[in-house]
Design a protein around this motif. Structure first.
Motif, short mmCIF file in Angstrom:
data_model
loop_
_atom_site.label_atom_id
_atom_site.label_comp_id
_atom_site.label_asym_id
_atom_site.label_seq_id
_atom_site.Cartn_x
_atom_site.Cartn_y
_atom_site.Cartn_z
N LYS A 131 4.20 -18.48 16.20
CA LYS A 131 4.05 -18.61 14.75
C LYS A 131 2.66 -19.13 14.40
CE LYS A 131 8.79 -19.04 13.32
NZ LYS A 131 9.91 -19.95 13.44
N ASP A 132 2.08 -19.96 15.29
CA ASP A 132 0.74 -20.48 15.04
C ASP A 132 -0.35 -19.44 15.27
OD1 ASP A 132 1.30 -23.89 16.24
OD2 ASP A 132 1.60 -22.94 14.27
N GLY A 133 0.08 -18.28 15.76
CA GLY A 133 -0.91 -17.21 15.90
C GLY A 133 -1.46 -17.01 17.28
N MET A 134 -0.84 -17.59 18.31
CA MET A 134 -1.34 -17.39 19.68
C MET A 134 -1.00 -15.99 20.15
SD MET A 134 -2.79 -18.49 22.44
CE MET A 134 -3.04 -20.22 22.13
N THR A 135 -1.92 -15.38 20.84
CA THR A 135 -1.65 -14.08 21.44
C THR A 135 -0.91 -14.30 22.75
OG1 THR A 135 -3.85 -13.47 20.63
CG2 THR A 135 -2.72 -11.89 22.04
N MET A 136 0.29 -13.68 22.88
CA MET A 136 1.12 -13.97 24.05
C MET A 136 1.69 -12.71 24.66
SD MET A 136 3.02 -17.11 22.09
CE MET A 136 4.41 -17.31 23.14
N LEU A 137 1.70 -12.64 25.96
CA LEU A 137 2.38 -11.56 26.69
C LEU A 137 3.42 -12.24 27.57
CD1 LEU A 137 2.45 -8.51 27.30
CD2 LEU A 137 0.86 -8.93 29.16
N VAL A 138 4.69 -11.94 27.30
CA VAL A 138 5.76 -12.71 27.94
C VAL A 138 6.70 -11.81 28.72
CG1 VAL A 138 7.63 -14.35 27.53
CG2 VAL A 138 5.68 -14.29 25.98
N ILE A 139 6.93 -12.12 29.98
CA ILE A 139 8.01 -11.47 30.73
C ILE A 139 9.23 -12.35 30.57
CG2 ILE A 139 8.83 -10.67 32.96
CD1 ILE A 139 5.93 -10.50 33.84
N SER A 140 10.29 -11.81 30.02
CA SER A 140 11.46 -12.67 29.78
C SER A 140 12.70 -11.83 29.55
CB SER A 140 11.19 -13.56 28.57
OG SER A 140 12.27 -14.44 28.37
N HIS A 141 13.84 -12.49 29.69
CA HIS A 141 15.09 -11.82 29.33
C HIS A 141 15.74 -12.49 28.13
CE1 HIS A 141 14.80 -9.32 32.77
NE2 HIS A 141 14.76 -10.35 33.59
N GLU A 142 15.02 -13.39 27.50
CA GLU A 142 15.59 -14.09 26.35
C GLU A 142 15.49 -13.20 25.12
OE1 GLU A 142 17.17 -16.90 26.48
OE2 GLU A 142 16.86 -16.98 28.66
N MET A 143 16.55 -12.49 24.84
CA MET A 143 16.52 -11.50 23.75
C MET A 143 16.45 -12.15 22.39
SD MET A 143 16.19 -8.59 25.02
CE MET A 143 15.14 -9.34 26.21
N GLY A 144 17.08 -13.31 22.27
CA GLY A 144 17.01 -14.00 21.00
C GLY A 144 15.57 -14.32 20.66
N PHE A 145 14.87 -14.78 21.67
CA PHE A 145 13.44 -15.09 21.50
C PHE A 145 12.70 -13.81 21.11
CE2 PHE A 145 9.43 -17.01 22.16
CZ PHE A 145 8.64 -16.14 22.92
N ALA A 146 12.99 -12.73 21.83
CA ALA A 146 12.32 -11.47 21.55
C ALA A 146 12.54 -11.05 20.10
CB ALA A 146 12.81 -10.39 22.51
N ARG A 147 13.78 -11.13 19.70
CA ARG A 147 14.12 -10.71 18.34
C ARG A 147 13.35 -11.53 17.31
NH1 ARG A 147 20.00 -9.59 18.33
NH2 ARG A 147 20.14 -7.39 18.91
N SER A 148 13.19 -12.85 17.56
CA SER A 148 12.64 -13.67 16.47
C SER A 148 11.12 -13.60 16.38
CB SER A 148 13.09 -15.12 16.58
OG SER A 148 12.83 -15.63 17.86
N VAL A 149 10.40 -13.46 17.50
CA VAL A 149 8.94 -13.54 17.38
C VAL A 149 8.18 -12.33 17.94
CG1 VAL A 149 8.77 -16.04 17.32
CG2 VAL A 149 8.76 -14.84 19.50
N ALA A 150 8.88 -11.46 18.70
CA ALA A 150 8.09 -10.39 19.33
C ALA A 150 7.66 -9.34 18.33
CB ALA A 150 8.90 -9.74 20.45
#
Lengths: 249, 246, 308
Positions: free
Chosen positions: A186-205
């Motif tokens: 949300k603060d604007g960091m550029t991020m590349l994430v390997i993850s299986h957390e779909m909730g996380f994916a849904r909210s910020v990806a």
């Protein structure tokens, strides 16, 4: 402008080709999640980006600067890319504060007092200001991972790579780490994430990239992939992990 | 032919102890030479051992292979032979090295071979992730080795290094063979003046070394405690730290 | 904390390595001697004395230089002087051809022969003990001494089947003799007499072998410091002159009442305890001597003290 451009990466380990031509881009401020079965080269991809592994073919650009085969100082380039490991890899002989401040001191030449102040700020940002003098062995997994995020942040990186940051954590501790990551996005960091957390994916990806067998099968905004995937395989995989991991907010 | 053993008579033993008591200050002063040699050879061994271990772990074939050869050579040759080589070798060419220096070099190089083994084991016991994390933050390999790897490696090495210490304490008396005036040499003043006090004299020296070794080990144990990372168990060279908070 | 540790280790090592040499300003020469070897070199409470050492100290006073007497293991003594690392060797050194090729000798100051020590109750004599006819068939000597070499050159070379056991110090040989592991010990005569005082009931001297060994002081080949003439002249002043007799044998002329005469009377004959007591009483006379008269006072004091 593209902050990160990955073009046609091939990587082979022994006889097996793990990455068979992977290309994508990341704009500044974007957060992209990479998902896919294990062993499909996701970690290798991340390591190729900061040249912990050298790709056999293909190139990586960071902010217009080519980094895969450049002759320029790889250490300087790596200092601009943060990396968060699945196993945290905190320096076990240093306190949390020293863990965060050591790279600014040794790599950027920052003065000790300044670096300590900076480290304290980053630790507070991840909610661990009171643990500054604790050693990694005295911290829980979630706390260690948050420290390692603070450690990455202290270098003011242009981009942070996350290699399955919550996979080694007890379920109760995953939340605190994801919370930090969501705030970062949300603060604007550029991020590349390997993850299986779909909730996380849904909210910020901004985008989800599905990889299998060393290639990108499909990529697109999370909503689209979840509700209307183009490939059957994508849908199957998403269905599986939602089943296994459940949804997290 | 039976030998009369005057040593067993109590009166003589008590007189004997009194004689040894008179020589004790001299013995302890000679012991100082052993201690100086001990510190010097450990320092040489430490410096070279660290370099050799680093070359073995991190350098390519060009430097790594000689490093392994060096270690093999100095672990295989008996300490006494090394002492003779370092003292009488140069003498052959008319160069006279003081016994103390010859002994420091001979025993120091030998210790460096054993110490390099200890350090190499410790370095290799450190998880790969430590180096990866350091490098991904922009540290050069050298910087990562100095700031991240070596501090952890030396802590891990302490128990095994304590063993090496105990071992070389005894080796300092070998320098007698190249003429160093250390405690065993000083004992000759007693044994050649009082023929039947030889056993008592050597028992005294044995006792002195018991105390010396014990103090050394105790000090190293104290050091180990001071350097201990809270929460982390040091399981010796071959073990990894165990996180107690998990 | 870690840095302090490294620094203190380095400092300790440097102190250790540098601890060796303390240079004395005035003309001073190092004298090496394998102490103890009574009565030529002895030790009491950290101080060195004995015939060799007192003579070299006295010679230095007469010749006008200072000496720093250092204890040096026998196995490296001659080579240290040969290499020039040490200036003078004073340690009952026999003058023979191979050694004289490596170092230069002063005038001879003592004639020693080899004595053979045996057990009183062994029933052996000089010949039977030395030719291997005793129960063990072995004799002992200190390693790298003329006694051992004499056995090799004269007995073993002549075909007698005798085992020569070599010891790092001669008291070890004596102990083995007392224990019955060897039949005889061959060593310089004065030292043999010393050994007897330790075991008066068990040992005796079987006989003397005339090896005509002369002792001298040694300096590096070529006498780089020019010390030999000064030492030789000093010894004459102190009361001993060597001369070739008509028989072709070197003889010593000792001036009556001189330092030399008194010193010989002190060290050769009386038991070690008396010599030690005399040293304790008279040592300051020698250590603070500045002229011949002081030296003669010292020698007189010693000779009187051992008679008490």
């Amino acid at each position: 402008m593209n902050l990160l451009k990955v073009e046609n990466i091939h990587k082979r380990y022994g006889k097996e080709e793990v990455l068979k031509g992977v290309s994508f881009e990341l704009k500044r401020g974007e957060t992209k999640i990479v998902i896919g079965p294990s062993g499909t080269g996701k970690s290798t991809l991340l390591r190729c980006i900061n040249r912990l592994s050298l790709p056999d073919k293909g190139q990586v650009w960071l902010g217009g600067e080519e980094i895969t085969h450049s002759k320029s100082n790889i250490n300087q380039l790596r200092a601009k890319i943060g990396f968060v490991f699945q196993d945290f890899n905190l320096f076990s002989h240093l306190t949390a504060l020293k863990n965060v401040s050591i790279a600014p001191i040794k790599v950027k030449g920052m003065k000790k007092e300044e670096a300590a102040k900076l480290a304290m700020e980053e630790l507070e940002r991840v909610g661990l200001g009171d643990k500054a003098d604790a050693y990694p062995a005295q911290l829980s997994g979630g706390q260690q991972q948050r420290v390692s995020i603070a450690r990455a942040l202290a270098m003011s990186p242009k981009l942070i790579l996350f290699d399955e940051p919550t996979s080694a954590l007890d379920p109760e501790l995953i939340g605190e780490v994801l919370e930090v990551m969501i705030n970062l996005a949300k603060d604007g960091m550029t991020m590349l994430v390997i993850s299986h957390e779909m909730g996380f994916a849904r909210s910020v990806a901004d985008e989800v990239i599905f990889m299998e067998h060393g290639v990108i099968v499909e990529q697109g905004p999370p909503q689209q992939l979840f509700s209307n995937p183009k490939h059957r395989r994508t849908g199957e995989f998403l269905h599986k992990i939602t089943e296994l991991y459940g949804e997290t907010n | 032919m039976e030998v009369s053993s005057p040593i067993i008579e109590k009166r003589i033993v008590i007189e004997g102890i009194a004689v040894i008591g008179r020589y004790l200050p001299g013995l302890l002063q000679a012991l100082l030479t052993n201690v100086q040699l001990l510190l010097a050879l450990l320092a040489v061994g430490f410096a070279i051992g660290t370099v050799v271990a680093l070359l073995q772990v991190y350098a390519g074939h060009f430097l790594g292979v000689p490093a392994f050869l060096y270690e093999w050579v100095f672990r295989s040759i008996p300490a006494l032979v090394l002492l003779f080589l370092f003292y009488f070798g140069p003498l052959q060419f008319g160069v006279s090295i003081p016994p103390f220096f010859a002994a420091t070099l001979a025993l120091g190089f030998r210790s460096s071979a054993y110490q390099s083994q200890i350090f190499r084991g410790a370095i290799q016991a450190i998880p790969q992730g430590q180096m990866m994390a350091a490098r991904s933050m922009g540290m050069s390999r050298v910087r990562a080795i100095i700031s991240i790897i070596l501090p952890q490696a030396f802590r891990l090495s302490l128990p095994a290094w304590s063993n090496e210490f105990s071992s070389v304490v005894k080796d300092t008396t070998l320098a007698y063979a190249v003429g160093l005036n250390e405690i065993l040499r000083h004992a000759r003043f007693i044994t050649e003046r009082y023929y039947n006090l030889a056993m008592l004299a050597y028992l005294t020296i044995a006792l002195i070394f018991l105390v010396l070794t014990y103090s050394g080990n105790w000090s190293l144990g104290w050091l180990e405690k001071r350097l201990r990372i809270p929460g982390l168990e040091m399981a010796g060279v071959s073990g990894r730290g165990r996180n107690l908070s998990k | 904390m870690k840095r302090k540790l490294v620094i203190s280790m380095v400092v300790l090592a440097m102190v250790a390595l540098g601890g060796g040499g303390l240079a004395v300003a005035q003309e001073t020469y190092t004298v090496v001697s394998d102490i103890p070897w009574p009565p030529f070199e002895m030790e009491l409470e950290g101080e060195f004395f004995g015939f060799d050492l007192d003579v070299i100290r006295a010679s230095a006073v007469v010749a006008g230089f200072k000496v720093d007497i250092q204890n040096c293991e026998w196995s490296i003594l001659v080579s240290s002087v040969q290499a020039g690392a040490k200036d003078i060797g004073a340690s009952g050194l026999t003058d023979f051809r191979e050694r004289a090729e490596k170092v230069d000798f002063s005038n001879h100051y003592w004639l020693a022969n080899q004595a053979v020590v045996i057990r009183k109750d062994s029933g052996l004599n000089l010949v039977s003990a030395m030719t291997g006819k005793g129960p063990t068939g072995a004799v002992g000597a200190q390693r790298a001494t003329t006694g051992g070499w004499w056995v090799e050159d004269n007995i073993q070379a002549a075909g007698f089947n005798v085992e020569l056991k070599q010891y790092s110090t001669y008291p070890l040989a004596i102990l083995d003799l007392v224990a019955g592991r060897i039949d005889a010990v061959i060593q310089d005569e004065p030292a043999s007499i010393s050994s007897l005082t330790a075991f008066p009931d068990e040992l005796t001297i079987a006989g003397i072998i005339n090896t005509n060994e002369y002792f001298g002081f040694i300096v590096p080949k070529g006498d780089p410091n020019g010390l030999l003439p000064r030492i030789n002249d000093a010894m004459v002043v102190l009361g001993v002159k060597t001369a070739m007799a008509s028989t072709g044998v070197e003889e010593f002329e000792i001036t009556e009442g001189s330092f030399w005469e008194n010193l010989v009377a002190t060290y050769f004959g009386p038991p070690i305890e008396k010599i030690e007591a005399a040293w304790s009483k008279c040592k300051n006379l020698l250590l603070s001597a500045t002229c011949l008269e002081d030296l003669e006072n010292y020698a007189r004091c010693m000779a009187d003290a051992v008679k008490e």
